[in-house]
Scaffold this motif. Structure first.
Motif, PDB file in Angstrom:
ATOM      1  N   TRP A   1       8.394   9.981   9.882  1.00 10.97           N
ATOM      2  CA  TRP A   1       6.981   9.882  10.271  1.00 10.97           C
ATOM      3  C   TRP A   1       6.803  10.255  11.729  1.00 10.97           C
TER       4      TRP A   1
ATOM      5  N   ASP B   1       0.794  -1.231   0.000  1.00  9.00           N
ATOM      6  CA  ASP B   1       0.000   0.000   0.000  1.00  9.00           C
ATOM      7  C   ASP B   1       0.827   1.282   0.000  1.00  9.00           C
ATOM      8  N   LYS B   2       2.155   1.158   0.134  1.00  9.69           N
ATOM      9  CA  LYS B   2       3.065   2.297   0.029  1.00  9.69           C
ATOM     10  C   LYS B   2       2.685   3.448   0.955  1.00  9.69           C
ATOM     11  N   SER B   3       2.228   3.153   2.133  1.00  9.14           N
ATOM     12  CA  SER B   3       1.988   4.184   3.134  1.00  9.14           C
ATOM     13  C   SER B   3       2.250   3.597   4.506  1.00  9.14           C
TER      14      SER B   3
ATOM     15  N   ASP C   1       1.717   9.439   3.798  1.00  5.72           N
ATOM     16  CA  ASP C   1       1.623   8.917   2.440  1.00  5.72           C
ATOM     17  C   ASP C   1       2.887   9.287   1.671  1.00  5.72           C
TER      18      ASP C   1
ATOM     19  N   TYR D   1       2.181  13.895   5.734  1.00  6.29           N
ATOM     20  CA  TYR D   1       1.633  13.406   7.002  1.00  6.29           C
ATOM     21  C   TYR D   1       0.415  14.261   7.335  1.00  6.29           C
TER      22      TYR D   1
ATOM     23  N   ASP E   1      -1.507   9.024   9.661  1.00  5.02           N
ATOM     24  CA  ASP E   1      -0.757   8.271   8.658  1.00  5.02           C
ATOM     25  C   ASP E   1       0.096   9.196   7.795  1.00  5.02           C
TER      26      ASP E   1
ATOM     27  N   TRP F   1       6.810  13.827   1.176  1.00  6.78           N
ATOM     28  CA  TRP F   1       5.879  12.884   1.806  1.00  6.78           C
ATOM     29  C   TRP F   1       4.858  13.702   2.575  1.00  6.78           C
TER      30      TRP F   1
ATOM     31  N   SER G   1       3.427   7.401  -1.431  1.00  2.05           N
ATOM     32  CA  SER G   1       3.221   6.592  -2.621  1.00  2.05           C
ATOM     33  C   SER G   1       3.641   7.302  -3.908  1.00  2.05           C
TER      34      SER G   1
ATOM     35  N   HIS H   1      -8.143  11.216   1.639  1.00  6.26           N
ATOM     36  CA  HIS H   1      -8.024   9.761   1.586  1.00  6.26           C
ATOM     37  C   HIS H   1      -7.126   9.195   2.675  1.00  6.26           C
ATOM     38  N   LEU H   2      -6.506  10.069   3.447  1.00  8.04           N
ATOM     39  CA  LEU H   2      -5.555   9.630   4.464  1.00  8.04           C
ATOM     40  C   LEU H   2      -6.227   9.511   5.834  1.00  8.04           C
TER      41      LEU H   2
ATOM     42  N   ASP I   1      -5.876  15.588   1.331  1.00 11.67           N
ATOM     43  CA  ASP I   1      -5.622  14.655   2.433  1.00 11.67           C
ATOM     44  C   ASP I   1      -6.872  13.869   2.809  1.00 11.67           C
TER      45      ASP I   1
END
Length: 282
Positions: free
Chosen positions: A60, A34-36, A143, A153, A141, A151, A145, A136-137, A134
């Motif tokens: 992160w 899922d690359k996250s 992302d 957050y 988390d 990146w 991807s 979909h996050l 954001d």
């Protein structure tokens, strides 16, 4: 429970293998898919820094601390600033592991922290970052991807008033139903397997109830969803299509009943549904 448990939708499941090496292999496979990075990866890193200390988890973790510190300031309005210009951040939070400042963006319902890759130019302004989606996050988390610039957050911070109280953003609460005494929270199935972290979060909810909604004592409940936009009852019209195609059922990963102090994981899956006693208060 307003039909939260009334559906019979088959859910997928991810079981975390026992043992540190197995956990690492499991996470690598999951992330490759899922690359996250989800909360469970970084919480594991924080507890076992020598076992999982790669650049992504360190970034992160730092971004998470930056967002939490920003949320606690209760600053007004929408804005974007480099982290090294935020005086309330401690020195170890002002730059990423590569020594570059983050871009911190405060929106009406979220705080976004951008970690820039290598020499990607940094344009930390509201206008330059307005295209970032954001939605979909899951809150908490990061992302990364397919990105070569930065990146992303995100910490969802929609402040839900509860009389004179405000729900703490670090509990990742999406909404609450006062009439039903129910919290809707963001979480993945894997996160629900991190018992100490989950228990701490539930104790935070219990403390909030005692302080702000004393009539709920011992009677509230919490529903966990992996997709924030689906965190509601299956009878709500806004998610009718998601209920039909099974998306809502897959996102509904857990339930906690404060009265019985029982946690149910995958409540709609008769084959994989499991329960556990989780004492948050005597």
């Amino acid at each position: 429970m307003r039909d939260l448990l009334g559906a019979s939708i088959l859910l997928g499941t991810v079981l975390i293998p026992a043992g540190c090496s197995q956990f690492n292999r499991y996470m690598e496979r999951s992330l490759a898919r899922d690359k996250s990075y989800g909360r469970e990866v970084v919480e594991y890193h924080r507890k076992h820094p020598k076992k999982r200390n790669d650049g992504v988890t360190v970034t992160w973790s730092t971004a998470d601390y930056v967002a939490m510190a920003t949320a606690k300031q209760n600053l007004e309005g929408e804005w974007a600033k480099p982290s090294d210009q935020l005086s309330f951040l401690s020195d170890n939070l002002k730059v990423d592991p590569n020594g570059r400042p983050f871009c911190v963006i405060q929106r009406a319902d979220s705080i976004i922290v951008l970690a820039y890759w290598n020499k990607a130019p940094m344009d930390c302004t509201l206008d330059a970052t307005k295209h970032i989606d954001d939605s979909h996050l899951v809150s908490g988390d990061m992302d990364f991807s397919g990105r070569t610039d930065y990146w992303i957050y995100v910490l969802k911070t929609a402040r839900i008033p509860a009389d004179s109280c405000v729900l703490p953003p670090d509990l990742y609460i999406i909404r609450l139903d006062k009439q039903a005494k129910r919290f809707f929270l963001e979480a993945s199935e894997a996160y629900l397997s991190l018992r100490s972290d989950l228990k701490s979060r539930l104790k935070g909810l219990d403390a909030f109830v005692q302080r702000c909604e004393p009539s709920w004592r011992g009677t509230w409940s919490a529903s966990f969803f992996s997709v924030s936009r689906l965190a509601t009852y299956k009878t709500d019209r806004d998610v009718s299509e998601a209920v039909k195609n099974g998306e809502w059922g897959k996102a509904y990963v857990g339930e906690f009943d404060r009265n019985t102090q029982i946690l149910t994981i995958l409540p709609l899956d008769s084959a994989k549904r499991r329960t556990e006693k989780l004492i948050v208060s005597r």
